[in-house]
Write an enzyme that holds these catalytic residues in place. Sequence first.
Site: not given
Ligand code: ATR
Length: 282
Positions: A22, A68, A72, A93, A109, A134, A158, A160
């Site tokens: 957008k 984007t 980044k 960004n 952001d 996250g 998170n 992880t």
């Molecule tokens: P972005 O740049 O959009 O933040 P990213 O760096 O890949 O993308 O981070 C994705 C985030 O979404 C991470 O915190 C990921 O958790 P992990 O660190 O455990 O991978 C989280 N995430 C992705 N899919 C998920 C899910 N189904 N349930 C919970 N957390 C999820």
Amino acid sequence: MSESRSNSQLYAVMGNPVRHSKSPAIHIEFARQCGIALEYRAIEVEPGSFARTVEEFRAAGGQGLNITVPFKLEAYQLADERSARAELAGAVNTLKFENSGAVYGDNTDGVGLVRDLATNHAIALKGKRVLVLGAGGAVRGILGPLLQQGIGSVVIANRTVSKATELAHAFAAHGDVNGCGFDVLHGQRFDIVINGTAASLRAEVPPLPDELFAGQAVAYDLMYGDQPMPFMIWAREHSAARVTDGLGMLVEQAAESFLLWHGVRPQTGPVIEHLRQGASSG
Ligand code: ATR
């Protein structure tokens, strides 16, 4: 890459995918408001060709870029100079090509999120108990500006756990920040819950306890789409007082980039309204 038309200033967003971005519509509308002749493109960049594509764009008369997913970090590395908030986010960004030849990198952001919460939604941030879901790039980008608002505490949860604790550690000097897994959230209540996971892309919601929201709590999804995100539906079903997506943040971060490039802050309210109407009419 074709030359910029006539006397228009040339800007673009680069990413992959970028077709549904957008940003062109937002920047064209800002430019119209401010009486600036602007051409704004959406350029899809193949992995491995980011730096070359930026150089080509600049050679064609480009003056600045929004960056984007997933570039980044590369934009951060490409910048010769960076704002303090870009340094803190570890990601860029917004690029501005200076007359000196230098490439300046910023990250708008986090300030976009803060402006959407504080100004558009009139949500007081000071002293609030915030949960961020996250620990990826999106979350890293918002933590600095959030903490600068005098927020009471931030918990980063998170899937992880190590990524959450590492991120909390990296921001420890900026406020009360702790990292954990979703399983230890039981019994805790938050005033603001921000979903920064990519779970919505798979139509999933992180495994959250049923009782998460304090009275008058706000649920905010950094993502946006034509339909409410799964987290937003979950939040409504679990008694969040207010629920919103990241469309306002998108427009606010664009306004901050616009300010950097053109030296004038455009009005965001009408643009957010216009985009919402477009979404609801499909
Ligand atoms: P972005 O740049 O959009 O933040 P990213 O760096 O890949 O993308 O981070 C994705 C985030 O979404 C991470 O915190 C990921 O958790 P992990 O660190 O455990 O991978 C989280 N995430 C992705 N899919 C998920 C899910 N189904 N349930 C919970 N957390 C999820």
